[in-house]
Design an enzyme around this catalytic site. Sequence first.
Site, PDB file in Angstrom:
ATOM      1  N   TYR A  91      36.893 -41.363 -14.974  1.00 34.42           N
ATOM      2  CA  TYR A  91      38.006 -42.013 -14.666  1.00 34.42           C
ATOM      3  C   TYR A  91      38.466 -43.418 -15.464  1.00 34.42           C
ATOM      4  CZ  TYR A  91      41.317 -45.186 -12.345  1.00 34.42           C
ATOM      5  OH  TYR A  91      42.290 -46.080 -11.807  1.00 34.42           O
ATOM      6  N   ARG A 137      34.527 -58.561  -4.845  1.00 40.90           N
ATOM      7  CA  ARG A 137      35.793 -58.276  -5.558  1.00 40.90           C
ATOM      8  C   ARG A 137      36.885 -59.356  -5.477  1.00 40.90           C
ATOM      9  NH1 ARG A 137      32.059 -55.654  -6.934  1.00 40.90           N
ATOM     10  NH2 ARG A 137      31.600 -53.480  -6.991  1.00 40.90           N
ATOM     11  N   ASP A 192      56.990 -37.452  -8.743  1.00 41.84           N
ATOM     12  CA  ASP A 192      55.707 -37.120  -8.177  1.00 41.84           C
ATOM     13  C   ASP A 192      55.492 -35.784  -7.789  1.00 41.84           C
ATOM     14  OD1 ASP A 192      53.180 -37.619  -6.574  1.00 41.84           O
ATOM     15  OD2 ASP A 192      53.688 -39.657  -6.684  1.00 41.84           O
ATOM     16  N   ASN A 193      54.201 -35.256  -8.061  1.00 43.08           N
ATOM     17  CA  ASN A 193      54.030 -33.805  -7.700  1.00 43.08           C
ATOM     18  C   ASN A 193      53.115 -33.917  -6.355  1.00 43.08           C
ATOM     19  OD1 ASN A 193      51.433 -34.728  -8.407  1.00 43.08           O
ATOM     20  ND2 ASN A 193      51.069 -32.978  -9.859  1.00 43.08           N
ATOM     21  N   SER A 226      43.309 -50.532 -15.225  1.00 43.13           N
ATOM     22  CA  SER A 226      42.180 -50.838 -14.169  1.00 43.13           C
ATOM     23  C   SER A 226      41.243 -51.793 -15.106  1.00 43.13           C
ATOM     24  CB  SER A 226      41.559 -49.505 -13.886  1.00 43.13           C
ATOM     25  OG  SER A 226      40.466 -49.728 -13.070  1.00 43.13           O
ATOM     26  N   ASN A 246      41.497 -55.238  -7.412  1.00 46.20           N
ATOM     27  CA  ASN A 246      41.189 -54.432  -6.120  1.00 46.20           C
ATOM     28  C   ASN A 246      42.512 -54.359  -5.363  1.00 46.20           C
ATOM     29  OD1 ASN A 246      38.520 -54.498  -7.333  1.00 46.20           O
ATOM     30  ND2 ASN A 246      38.068 -53.463  -5.465  1.00 46.20           N
ATOM     31  N   LYS A 261      41.372 -44.481 -18.445  1.00 41.95           N
ATOM     32  CA  LYS A 261      42.203 -45.521 -18.449  1.00 41.95           C
ATOM     33  C   LYS A 261      42.189 -46.281 -19.893  1.00 41.95           C
ATOM     34  CE  LYS A 261      44.103 -45.028 -14.564  1.00 41.95           C
ATOM     35  NZ  LYS A 261      45.761 -44.717 -14.681  1.00 41.95           N
ATOM     36  N   ASN A 287      37.521 -43.414  -0.140  1.00 43.76           N
ATOM     37  CA  ASN A 287      36.156 -44.061  -1.216  1.00 43.76           C
ATOM     38  C   ASN A 287      36.158 -45.551  -1.211  1.00 43.76           C
ATOM     39  OD1 ASN A 287      35.701 -41.444  -2.466  1.00 43.76           O
ATOM     40  ND2 ASN A 287      38.096 -41.790  -2.957  1.00 43.76           N
TER      41      ASN A 287
END
Length: 341
Positions: free
Chosen positions: A149, A231, A29-30, A125, A179, A153, A198
């Site tokens: 985005y 959702r 991971d960064n 997604s 979700n 994907k 968000n």
Amino acid sequence: MLVTGAAGFIGSHTCVDLLTAGYRVIGVDNFVNSSPRALDRIREVAAGAADRLEFAEGDVRDVATLGKVFATTPVAAVVHFAARKAVGESVTMPVEYYDTNINATLRLVEVMREHGTRRLVFSSSCSIHGDVDVLPIQEDAPARPTNPYSRTKWMCEQILADLCAAEPGWHVMALRYFNPVGAHPSGLLGEDPRGIPNNLMPYLQQVAVGRREYLSVFGDDYPTPDGTGVRDYIHVMDLAEGHRAALEHIGDAAGFRAVNLGTGTGTSVRQLLDAFSAACGRPLPHRVVPRRAGDVAELVADPTHATAALGWRTRRGLDEMCRDAWEFQRRNPGGYDGAGA
Ligand code: NAD
Ligand code: WQD
């Protein structure tokens, strides 16, 4: 296993699940969207299994970082979470999103190929579908992504499907999450977004601890039972178990496969608000505001294929999602780093 994006929301919970199931994990991971403290928490939660976790800080687009990992650690398979994931930000920063999400995937498969690892679980997604005509959503529903985005994907899925068609021997599974919400039941690991959240659940969590004044309900005039958006919320630990099931079944068939990970149950914004209010023991302030641009009325998974292909199904309901999310936020009101934006 190599887990990219290991310090992120879904990656950290998946690391815990894999470690406690007996796997060795090397994370990369960064920290562009996470905190190094998440790694301490993974070790704390996975206690007895913590010595099976290794970690390399770096960017997945950097072949030197990846090459070093593959050269020093046996990697049977990769779970590739590392990506940028905010829909709104992707509209204002498309180049950064295409660069990170596409190039990380390309560099990763190149290095995997070089080292003879051909098993990959890819984070996709449900948003690749855009607005759908038929519910619940099956894997072969048309892909009509509506923002950069979601296009990254869908493009990655196509790249991976083309790779599998060109080079036999690859086993690639794209898991399309609906979700993801909730947290590890210990309250030590959870979702800790940078800046203003968000998404609905982390926003509610921050209203509940007083970091945000009230929830804006984005529209109550949708053609749904109570007028608010519906959702398919899935507990992050069910999702983590879905990745383990994918790794256990990835050898069953060569080539590219896409699998929905959802519960099959729709929940409205109002229902989630009520469930979260019950979990934290008080009504949460909210106001109905106009619809958010780009939102659709309803998205719900058909998880039948996941059960058939992976022998997996979700086990945790809405109350558990809210209870665990609240426990994490209550114990970490300012997130992992305590500051809170
Ligand atoms: P997250 O932002 O919490 O985790 C992603 C992790 O990847 C972060 O720790 C980040 O620092 C790291 N990262 C990003 N770019 C990197 C790079 N170039 N090199 C190394 N590390 C990098 O997000 P998440 O919610 O855990 O999502 C994980 C994956 O699942 C993402 O691919 C996301 O697109 C996908 N996904 C998420 C959701 C959701 O709602 N959370 C839904 C569907 C799909
Ligand atoms: C859920 C519902 C909102 C915030 C996004 C991405 C998708 C995937 C999951 C990555 C909707 C309503 C929200 C708020 C609200 N991520 N809402 N007030 O939009 O379904 O999906 O996250 O792949 O790609 O698009 O999730 O949590 O933002 O919204 O009323 O402050 O909550 O309108 O009905 P969404 P969300």
